[in-house]
Every structure is written in C-alpha cells, then in structure tokens.
Design a protein around this motif. Structure first.
Motif, mmCIF file in Angstrom:
data_model
loop_
_atom_site.group_PDB
_atom_site.id
_atom_site.type_symbol
_atom_site.label_atom_id
_atom_site.label_comp_id
_atom_site.label_asym_id
_atom_site.label_seq_id
_atom_site.Cartn_x
_atom_site.Cartn_y
_atom_site.Cartn_z
ATOM 1 N N PHE A 1 0.738 -1.272 -0.033
ATOM 2 C CA PHE A 1 -0.114 0.035 -0.026
ATOM 3 C C PHE A 1 0.923 1.396 0.001
ATOM 4 O O PHE A 1 0.426 2.264 -0.551
ATOM 5 N N MET A 2 2.036 1.076 0.719
ATOM 6 C CA MET A 2 2.864 2.525 0.778
ATOM 7 C C MET A 2 3.593 2.700 -0.558
ATOM 8 O O MET A 2 4.053 3.819 -0.799
ATOM 9 N N SER A 3 3.465 1.846 -1.500
ATOM 10 C CA SER A 3 4.009 2.041 -2.844
ATOM 11 C C SER A 3 3.041 2.728 -3.904
ATOM 12 O O SER A 3 3.401 3.263 -4.898
ATOM 13 N N ASN A 4 1.840 3.136 -3.260
ATOM 14 C CA ASN A 4 0.643 3.792 -4.259
ATOM 15 C C ASN A 4 1.180 5.047 -4.639
ATOM 16 O O ASN A 4 2.067 5.588 -4.114
ATOM 17 N N ILE A 5 1.040 5.164 -6.185
ATOM 18 C CA ILE A 5 1.490 6.664 -6.763
ATOM 19 C C ILE A 5 0.586 7.068 -7.733
ATOM 20 O O ILE A 5 -0.278 6.284 -8.234
ATOM 21 N N CYS A 6 0.457 8.420 -7.685
ATOM 22 C CA CYS A 6 -0.598 9.017 -8.813
ATOM 23 C C CYS A 6 0.518 10.310 -9.629
ATOM 24 O O CYS A 6 1.510 10.794 -9.120
ATOM 25 N N THR A 7 0.046 10.520 -10.734
ATOM 26 C CA THR A 7 0.875 11.399 -11.603
ATOM 27 C C THR A 7 0.575 12.747 -11.460
ATOM 28 O O THR A 7 1.203 13.605 -11.759
ATOM 29 N N CYS A 8 -0.158 13.021 -10.386
ATOM 30 C CA CYS A 8 -0.534 14.441 -9.931
ATOM 31 C C CYS A 8 0.555 15.053 -9.027
ATOM 32 O O CYS A 8 1.275 14.254 -8.581
ATOM 33 N N PRO A 9 0.502 16.358 -9.102
ATOM 34 C CA PRO A 9 1.568 17.045 -8.105
ATOM 35 C C PRO A 9 1.830 16.389 -6.781
ATOM 36 O O PRO A 9 2.848 16.424 -6.023
ATOM 37 N N VAL A 10 0.649 15.945 -5.937
ATOM 38 C CA VAL A 10 0.487 15.527 -4.713
ATOM 39 C C VAL A 10 1.435 14.049 -4.579
ATOM 40 O O VAL A 10 1.908 13.745 -3.679
ATOM 41 N N ARG A 11 1.129 13.285 -5.657
ATOM 42 C CA ARG A 11 2.235 11.974 -5.876
ATOM 43 C C ARG A 11 1.357 10.809 -4.957
ATOM 44 O O ARG A 11 1.199 9.747 -5.604
ATOM 45 N N THR A 12 1.042 11.014 -3.804
ATOM 46 C CA THR A 12 0.597 9.939 -2.913
ATOM 47 C C THR A 12 -0.622 10.340 -2.039
ATOM 48 O O THR A 12 -0.330 11.436 -1.733
ATOM 49 N N SER A 13 -1.379 9.469 -1.545
ATOM 50 C CA SER A 13 -2.164 9.789 -0.461
ATOM 51 C C SER A 13 -3.096 11.052 -0.928
ATOM 52 O O SER A 13 -3.592 12.078 -0.294
ATOM 53 N N CYS A 14 -3.605 11.310 -2.269
ATOM 54 C CA CYS A 14 -4.396 12.165 -2.981
ATOM 55 C C CYS A 14 -5.814 11.872 -3.062
ATOM 56 O O CYS A 14 -6.104 10.692 -2.918
ATOM 57 N N LYS A 15 -6.416 12.913 -3.541
ATOM 58 C CA LYS A 15 -7.951 12.555 -3.796
ATOM 59 C C LYS A 15 -8.112 11.517 -4.812
ATOM 60 O O LYS A 15 -9.070 10.947 -5.178
ATOM 61 N N HIS A 16 -7.212 11.734 -5.933
ATOM 62 C CA HIS A 16 -7.608 10.780 -7.099
ATOM 63 C C HIS A 16 -7.209 9.089 -6.512
ATOM 64 O O HIS A 16 -8.029 8.282 -7.074
ATOM 65 N N LEU A 17 -6.190 8.901 -5.865
ATOM 66 C CA LEU A 17 -6.057 7.806 -5.083
ATOM 67 C C LEU A 17 -7.283 7.353 -4.273
ATOM 68 O O LEU A 17 -7.530 6.105 -4.419
ATOM 69 N N ALA A 18 -7.641 8.350 -3.342
ATOM 70 C CA ALA A 18 -9.061 7.938 -2.621
ATOM 71 C C ALA A 18 -10.017 7.436 -3.708
ATOM 72 O O ALA A 18 -10.855 6.613 -3.282
ATOM 73 N N ALA A 19 -10.299 8.192 -4.855
ATOM 74 C CA ALA A 19 -11.379 8.186 -5.646
ATOM 75 C C ALA A 19 -11.317 6.670 -6.168
ATOM 76 O O ALA A 19 -12.287 6.015 -6.473
ATOM 77 N N VAL A 20 -10.050 6.240 -6.404
ATOM 78 C CA VAL A 20 -9.874 4.978 -7.220
ATOM 79 C C VAL A 20 -10.074 3.800 -6.386
ATOM 80 O O VAL A 20 -10.628 2.701 -6.529
ATOM 81 N N ILE A 21 -9.590 3.993 -4.958
ATOM 82 C CA ILE A 21 -9.982 3.037 -3.901
ATOM 83 C C ILE A 21 -11.650 2.808 -3.730
ATOM 84 O O ILE A 21 -12.060 1.662 -3.653
ATOM 85 N N MET A 22 -12.388 4.003 -3.665
ATOM 86 C CA MET A 22 -13.735 3.907 -3.612
ATOM 87 C C MET A 22 -14.352 3.368 -4.780
ATOM 88 O O MET A 22 -15.403 2.350 -4.609
ATOM 89 N N GLU A 23 -13.965 3.356 -5.884
ATOM 90 C CA GLU A 23 -14.539 2.845 -7.267
ATOM 91 C C GLU A 23 -14.072 1.435 -6.887
ATOM 92 O O GLU A 23 -15.194 0.660 -7.340
#
Length: 519
Positions: free
Chosen positions: A70-92
């Motif tokens: 889980f700690m390796s999660n990554i997003c290409t947005c400026p926040v990179r990790t623990s961002c709203k995009h990752l949260a949305a994907v987990i919910m989806e």
C-alpha cells in the motif's frame, strides 16, 4: 477488470486500516466527490493485485494502487501519493467489489464500530420490534460518524450511502414495515440536513436541495400507496403522523416542507380508506394537545387541512386566519387545499379559495402559479360564469401574467385580443412560427391585416437590405391573406400604392423583383 476475487472481508478491513493511516478526512471527502462524479474513467486489476486507473479532472492523471504494498501507491498528480485521485480509485474499486465506498470515507469510525461490542449492527434484528422513534434513534447512532459537509449534496450522499449498507433483506421486516422503514430513512436524512441548515450553514443550494428532497419523498409516498395495506399498517401510520407532527411543531421558517409531506400522507395513505374520517377528529385533538398555548403555523395549516377533509371549508380558512398562518404564507401552503377541493369536485368552494389566495400567487411566473391557474381552468370548465373572475385575477397580476393571458387568449382562440396584445408588446409576425398564425389565417384572416401591414411598414422604415427582405416575405404572406379573403382587387390597390410610395428605394425594388412581386 479481472474476474478473480480481489478482496475478502479480512483484506477489506486491512485496506480500511491502511486508508485510515494514510489519508486525512479532507482528502477522503474530496475523493468521495470525484467517485460520485464518476471521475474514475478506467480501472484495471492485474494478477499481481495492482490496480491501474485513470482519473479525470482539470487534467487526467494515472493512478497505481498496490493492494499488497500500500505504501507504494502513486499518482501522476503533483501530490503524488495519498491524494484525492487515489482515494477515488479505492472507492471505485470497493464499489465494484460490493463493499460500501462510504466506509472508505469514514474508515476510522468503521474500524471502531467493527471492533466494538455495542455496534449498531447488533441492533438490526431488533428493528421490526421497534417503533418509528426507535428507528430514528438507531439511525442517529448508525450514522454518528458521518460529519456534515458545507456541500449539502455530499453530506446527503454520505448519509444515503451509509444507510444503504443496512441489508434489509436479512431483517425480518413485513412488507408494510419495509416501506415504512424506507420512508423514515428519507425523513431522517431530511431532518439531518434541516438541523445542519438551522445552525446557519445554509445557502441557496441547501434550500433548493431540501425542496427537491421533499418533492421526491412526496412522489415516493404516492408511488407506494398501492402497496400499503391500511388495515395492517394503522399503527405505523399513527407513529409516522406523530413523528411528522413533531417536525411540524419545529418548523419556524414558513417553508412548509413537512406540512406538504403530511398532506401527501393523508391523501395517499389514509383518505382512500372507509374509516379515514374517524382519524380526522383524533388527529385534530392530537394537534391541539401537542401545543395548546402556542401552535406553530405549520401545525395550524395541518389542522386547517383536516377541517377541509371534513368538508368544513369556512372553518379551515378561519383556522388559518386565527393562527396568523396567512402572514407571509408561501404559495406551496395553499396547493394541498386547492388540490383537495378539486379532487372532491367542490367547485364553489374551490373558486372561493382561488379568489382568497390569489394575492399570494402574484409575482413572477412559477410552477406553483401554473398549478394555481390549472385549478382555475378546471373550475371554469365546470362553472363557466367564473371565467369573468379569472380574468379579473389575471389583470390584477399584470405585468407578471402577460404571458399567461397571451397563452389563454390563444388557447381560447380569441384572435382579436390576442393579435392586439402582440402589437402592443411589439412582437411582429416573425416572432411566431408560421404554424401559430395558420389557424387565424384560416378562421379570421381579416384580423391579420393590421398585424402584417404594421410590420411591413416598420421593416421598410429601417431602410436596409436585410429588413427589405423581411418586408418582402411579409408582403407575400399578406398577398395570400387577401387571396384567402377573395379580395385580390384590394390587394392590388394596396400594392400599387405601396410601390408608388417607395419607388425611390432601389434596394427595396430589387428585393421585390427577387421575390417575384415585381416583374
């Protein structure tokens, strides 16, 4: 998405723990908004349990969610990790696998509830034996962790998502009780939104959401009326009326939301049954006993509505007057009264109420005003002599009723006043589709002459090529009208004089030739 199982219940709880440790509440709330808006455009799970997704927003971002790291999660947005995009994907992901997305938003609380021995889940089996007030206490406890949001739509969705987790199929509800439990879930959500709004956290969107919510509940009550077995549901109906009376007593904003629901419940679930009249006196007593000294305007309105159900029209109006309910009353207060009188075919009293309430509908055109006028039209159809009173009401509503008068004149095929109104408003024949004027051309073509003549002279006076073309189009229509009237000589005299008057306008002459009105 692959077909193999991705999460079992134990892994789901582990995922909740990781979410609780890695995300803050604000990010989870923003992620929930993205999830609700269906911003997760694609989601693929590989065999090594890595989720790859694309999330749309101001820009598109790619997300990699490692379920085993889980700690390796990554997003290409400026926040990179623990961002709203990752949260949305987990919910989806959760939603697709049959787990509640709302538990992700409230991960901390859900984990505590799972480990708590006094969890509300243990009360589910007791729900059929509770009264409706017990249901509301349970719902309060069940959703205690859901925090209000400034965005009332988000708050409503969070509450609704959480309540959807209650698996009603596993609870031994009767068919009637299941309907009542669903109703009280919606009433609970409405109450929570109102309570939050009463703290000053209210705006136009909150008010609009509340009106829409209550309209939807009323429509649902109507829809479910055929499924209610009144003989088996009497106790639940009494409990529900008691709950709504309590809400009526608290209404101080004169929106009459619970009052509208109260009247809908009577109309659809109580009034159709033979012994309904016995309930009315009892209900009036309940209202009087609830607040004997100071009765709220909503309760007064409910009491008046009950009088109307007893065919006591004058008593109903007197009850509204005596309580001060009529001061600044909104239009929605009166619609249940008008609807009842219409349904009862009590035309004389309906006309009386339409006249008494007319001033409350003065103002800009609204859905309520259209409904009010619909009752007038229905009354006039049964009592034709009342039409004079309707026109007086419409005249007093001017200028806001101008469009309504326009529509009614046309509906009644009163062509002369309708055309005079078009001229007065400065609307020429091109304002209307040709099909609008066709019935007049067929039934009373002579009435169109001043309408066309005035418009033609107006366009010619503007002295430009474009308006000359419009004038020629109207001349061709006018020619047809004269032929329809079999007055070709009159047309020729007019057209000859028209040519002479404007002989120096070379551009107009050219357009007349193009239109084949001149050789």
């Amino acid at each position: 998405m692959s077909s193999f199982p991705v999460l079992n219940d134990e892994q789901w709880l582990k995922l909740l723990e990781q979410v609780a440790q890695s995300f803050n509440e604000v990010t989870l709330s923003r992620g929930f908004n993205y999830f609700k808006q269906q911003r997760v455009a694609s989601l693929i799970i590989s065999e090594n349990r890595v989720v790859q997704a694309r999330v749309t927003g101001s820009e598109d971002y790619s997300v990699k969610l490692y379920l085993d790291k889980f700690m390796s999660n990554i997003c290409t947005c400026p926040v990179r990790t623990s961002c709203k995009h990752l949260a949305a994907v987990i919910m989806e992901l959760a939603d697709r696998l049959g787990y509640p997305a709302s538990q992700i938003v409230n991960a901390n609380f859900h984990l505590k509830r799972v480990t708590s021995k006094s969890s509300p889940e243990s009360q589910l089996k007791q729900l059929p034996d509770m009264d409706t007030m017990g249901w509301h206490k349970f719902l309060n406890q069940y959703t205690a962790h859901v925090k209000p949001s400034y965005d009332q739509g988000t708050y409503t969705n969070l509450l609704r998502y959480e309540l959807q987790n209650i698996r009603k199929g596993s609870i031994s509800f009767s068919a009637n009780d299941l309907i009542f439990f669903e109703l009280h879930q919606e009433l609970f959500i409405a109450r929570k939104i109102k309570e939050y709004a009463s703290q000053g956290n209210v705006n136009y969107f909150t008010s609009n959401a509340l009106y829409r919510m209550y309209d939807e509940i009323q429509a649902w009550v109507h829809q479910k009326s055929a499924q209610i077995d009144f003989t088996l549901a009497k106790e639940r109906i009494k409990q529900t009326l008691s709950y709504i009376r309590q809400q009526l007593a608290k209404e101080t904003d004169q929106k009459y939301l619970d009052y509208g629901l109260y009247t809908a419940l009577w109309n659809y679930w109580i009034a159709p049954y033979p012994d309904a009249h016995e309930w009315i006196s009892q209900e009036i007593n309940e209202i009087e006993q609830q607040t004997p000294d100071s009765i709220s305007s909503s309760l007064s309105a409910a009491k008046a509505f009950l009088y109307l159900n007893q065919s006591k029209s004058l008593d109903a109006w007197d009850a509204l007057e005596a309580s001060g309910t009529l001061n600044k009353a909104p239009t929605r207060l009166f619609l249940p009264f008008l609807n009842h009188l219409s349904a009862a075919s009590d035309w004389d009293h309906l006309i009386d109420w339409l006249l008494k309430t007319a001033t409350y509908f003065y103002g800009h055109r609204t859905k309520d005003l259209d409904t009010y006028l619909g009752y007038w039209k229905e009354a006039v159809a049964h009592v034709p002599e009342a039409e004079k009173q309707l026109w007086i009401v419409l005249e007093e509503m001017l200028p806001h009723s101008a469009q309504i008068i326009d529509e009614m004149l046309y509906e009644q095929r009163q062509w002369k006043p309708w055309l005079e109104m078009q001229i007065f408003k400065g609307q020429d024949p091109f304002y209307h589709r040709v099909s609008v004027l066709q019935p007049i051309e067929k039934e009373a073509p002579a009435l169109l002459l001043p309408y066309y003549h005035q418009a033609i002279e107006h366009y010619v006076s503007l002295k430009n090529r474009h308006d000359y073309k419009l004038a020629v189009k109207l001349l061709k229509r006018l020619d047809k009208v004269y032929k329809k009237m079999k007055q070709t000589e009159r047309w020729e005299r007019f057209f000859t004089g028209f040519i002479d008057r404007h002989s120096r306008l070379r551009a107009l002459q050219e357009e007349l030739k193009k239109g084949k009105l001149l050789e």
